[in-house]
Design an enzyme around this catalytic site. Sequence first.
Site, PDB file in Angstrom:
ATOM      1  N   TYR A 142      -1.618   0.081   9.991  1.00 11.46           N
ATOM      2  CA  TYR A 142      -1.861  -0.656   8.750  1.00 11.46           C
ATOM      3  C   TYR A 142      -0.637  -0.556   7.827  1.00 11.46           C
ATOM      4  O   TYR A 142      -0.093  -1.571   7.368  1.00 11.46           O
ATOM      5  CB  TYR A 142      -3.114  -0.094   8.064  1.00 11.46           C
ATOM      6  CG  TYR A 142      -3.285  -0.568   6.655  1.00 11.46           C
ATOM      7  CD1 TYR A 142      -3.394  -1.924   6.368  1.00 11.46           C
ATOM      8  CD2 TYR A 142      -3.331   0.337   5.599  1.00 11.46           C
ATOM      9  CE1 TYR A 142      -3.538  -2.354   5.070  1.00 11.46           C
ATOM     10  CE2 TYR A 142      -3.481  -0.094   4.302  1.00 11.46           C
ATOM     11  CZ  TYR A 142      -3.576  -1.443   4.038  1.00 11.46           C
ATOM     12  OH  TYR A 142      -3.714  -1.870   2.743  1.00 11.46           O
TER      13      TYR A 142
ATOM     14  N   THR B 169       0.812  -1.216   0.000  1.00 13.27           N
ATOM     15  CA  THR B 169       0.000   0.000   0.000  1.00 13.27           C
ATOM     16  C   THR B 169       0.844   1.264   0.000  1.00 13.27           C
ATOM     17  O   THR B 169       1.949   1.286   0.575  1.00 13.27           O
ATOM     18  CB  THR B 169      -0.922   0.002   1.239  1.00 13.27           C
ATOM     19  OG1 THR B 169      -1.520   1.285   1.385  1.00 13.27           O
ATOM     20  CG2 THR B 169      -0.149  -0.298   2.509  1.00 13.27           C
TER      21      THR B 169
HETATM   22  N1  UFG Z   1     -13.296   9.609   4.130  1.00 14.81           N
HETATM   23  C1  UFG Z   1     -14.229  10.513   4.589  1.00 14.81           C
HETATM   24  N2  UFG Z   1     -15.386  10.024   5.080  1.00 14.81           N
HETATM   25  C2  UFG Z   1     -15.688   8.701   5.141  1.00 14.81           C
HETATM   26  C3  UFG Z   1     -14.721   7.782   4.667  1.00 14.81           C
HETATM   27  C4  UFG Z   1     -13.540   8.271   4.160  1.00 14.81           C
HETATM   28  O1  UFG Z   1     -14.014  11.720   4.564  1.00 14.81           O
HETATM   29  O2  UFG Z   1     -16.772   8.337   5.626  1.00 14.81           O
HETATM   30  C5  UFG Z   1     -12.033  10.099   3.586  1.00 14.81           C
HETATM   31  C6  UFG Z   1     -10.834   9.593   4.356  1.00 14.81           C
HETATM   32  O3  UFG Z   1     -10.552  10.416   5.454  1.00 14.81           O
HETATM   33  C7  UFG Z   1      -9.763   9.623   3.272  1.00 14.81           C
HETATM   34  C8  UFG Z   1     -10.527   9.373   1.971  1.00 14.81           C
HETATM   35  O4  UFG Z   1     -11.893   9.639   2.281  1.00 14.81           O
HETATM   36  O5  UFG Z   1      -9.199  10.893   3.213  1.00 14.81           O
HETATM   37  C9  UFG Z   1     -10.408   7.958   1.500  1.00 14.81           C
HETATM   38  O6  UFG Z   1     -10.732   7.118   2.600  1.00 14.81           O
HETATM   39  P1  UFG Z   1     -10.950   5.554   2.431  1.00 14.81           P
HETATM   40  O7  UFG Z   1     -11.318   5.022   3.784  1.00 14.81           O
HETATM   41  O8  UFG Z   1     -11.873   5.278   1.304  1.00 14.81           O
HETATM   42  O9  UFG Z   1      -9.528   5.049   1.998  1.00 14.81           O
HETATM   43  P2  UFG Z   1      -8.121   5.243   2.745  1.00 14.81           P
HETATM   44  O10 UFG Z   1      -7.383   6.306   2.004  1.00 14.81           O
HETATM   45  O11 UFG Z   1      -8.238   5.404   4.184  1.00 14.81           O
HETATM   46  O12 UFG Z   1      -7.511   3.808   2.606  1.00 14.81           O
HETATM   47  C10 UFG Z   1      -7.468   3.177   1.393  1.00 14.81           C
HETATM   48  C11 UFG Z   1      -7.398   1.669   1.601  1.00 14.81           C
HETATM   49  C12 UFG Z   1      -6.090   1.279   2.163  1.00 14.81           C
HETATM   50  C13 UFG Z   1      -4.961   1.929   1.419  1.00 14.81           C
HETATM   51  C14 UFG Z   1      -5.158   3.408   1.438  1.00 14.81           C
HETATM   52  C15 UFG Z   1      -4.078   4.210   0.826  1.00 14.81           C
HETATM   53  O13 UFG Z   1      -8.434   1.236   2.458  1.00 14.81           O
HETATM   54  O14 UFG Z   1      -5.974  -0.103   2.078  1.00 14.81           O
HETATM   55  O15 UFG Z   1      -6.346   3.663   0.744  1.00 14.81           O
HETATM   56  O16 UFG Z   1      -4.459   5.554   0.912  1.00 14.81           O
HETATM   57  F1  UFG Z   1      -3.785   1.672   1.969  1.00 14.81           F
END
Ligand code: UFG
Length: 327
Positions: A141, A117
């Site tokens: 993670y 990741t």
């Molecule tokens: N977000 C919100 N509200 C929500 C959910 C997410 O504002 O209800 C934001 C998060 O803060 C983040 C963005 O949307 O800024 C994307 O969030 P996700 O949870 O969709 O994805 P992440 O970036 O946290 O994580 C994903 C994968 C991981 C990977 C990562 C790398 O789940 O496995 O991308 O950035 F490592």
Amino acid sequence: MTKVLVTGGAGYIGSHACKALAAAGYEPVAFDNLSTGWRDAVQFGPFEEGDLRDAESISEVVRKHSPAAIMHFASLAEVGQSMEDPALYWHTNVLGSLNLLQAAVDHGVPKFIFSSTCATYGDHDRVLLDENTPQRPINAYGASKLAVEQMLANFSGRFGFSYTIFRYFNVAGADASGEIGEFHDPETHLIPLAIDAATGRRPTLTIFGRDYPTPDGTCVRDYVHVSDLVDAHVAGLEYLEAGNPSNVFNLGTGHGFSVQQVVDVVANETGNNTPAKDGPRRAGDCAALVSGSARAGEVLGWSPDRSTLPQMVRDAMRWHAGKGYSG
Ligand code: UFG
């Protein structure tokens, strides 16, 4: 047919990988403990139910199938959860991978493909991150995935198998057929949550933080279509089969979109406003993560043609409008 063991084969990305492998003429053997995966998602080859934390169980499956390669997707992958329960992440992702690698070595599996990741990079004062960017994860993670990357390098140096590591940016969308897709319970990812809010399946979306050092203050991510992502894995397998050396590849498009921009695209594609409210930052979130590399294109010939935000949202919407999985 050449067998490939796919850990996490009943999960979101693993099931799409099984489909791509079957289309490329391999036999994907899905291994999954069904903790976050779905039996209904295993449609492209045999299924072995088991848990990587049980060394004997995975060793037996590797011995039984003697695969030509292992694609290792099985892991926990939620940044927020990893901050609340880091031990769970070290136990599942690191110990599970150690058991798998040991089984691979014990039974002579020559190729290994690992799902890592961009969260291994952490925060940097530039937006574009290439594969040489120093890895300084800021959440458990990312730390657990980095540990497995290092484990792979150690084991490969000692035992001589070859591997590719794929560092994913944000994976989204669903297979065009609508037969497999993203189905988490509970769902935590931005695009499915925004679609649910826009289509009335949940009352609102909370935007986690508007005070990041980004153009509109919300986090910036690089979204990549799951079908493009798994195509890179098949290309990575063929690259290793051709005798090429171990390598690391970012899988992203090089284009960043803010949370607000994603919300706007979802509103546009659904034709509805996406009800959204502002909330505090989520622990462990980096401000911006965008791939700054063309290596996968240059070395593997990979081209993420389906990875436009409207296309990913449309494919996710089609899947979400269907029945999902029941078991
Ligand atoms: N977000 C919100 N509200 C929500 C959910 C997410 O504002 O209800 C934001 C998060 O803060 C983040 C963005 O949307 O800024 C994307 O969030 P996700 O949870 O969709 O994805 P992440 O970036 O946290 O994580 C994903 C994968 C991981 C990977 C990562 C790398 O789940 O496995 O991308 O950035 F490592």
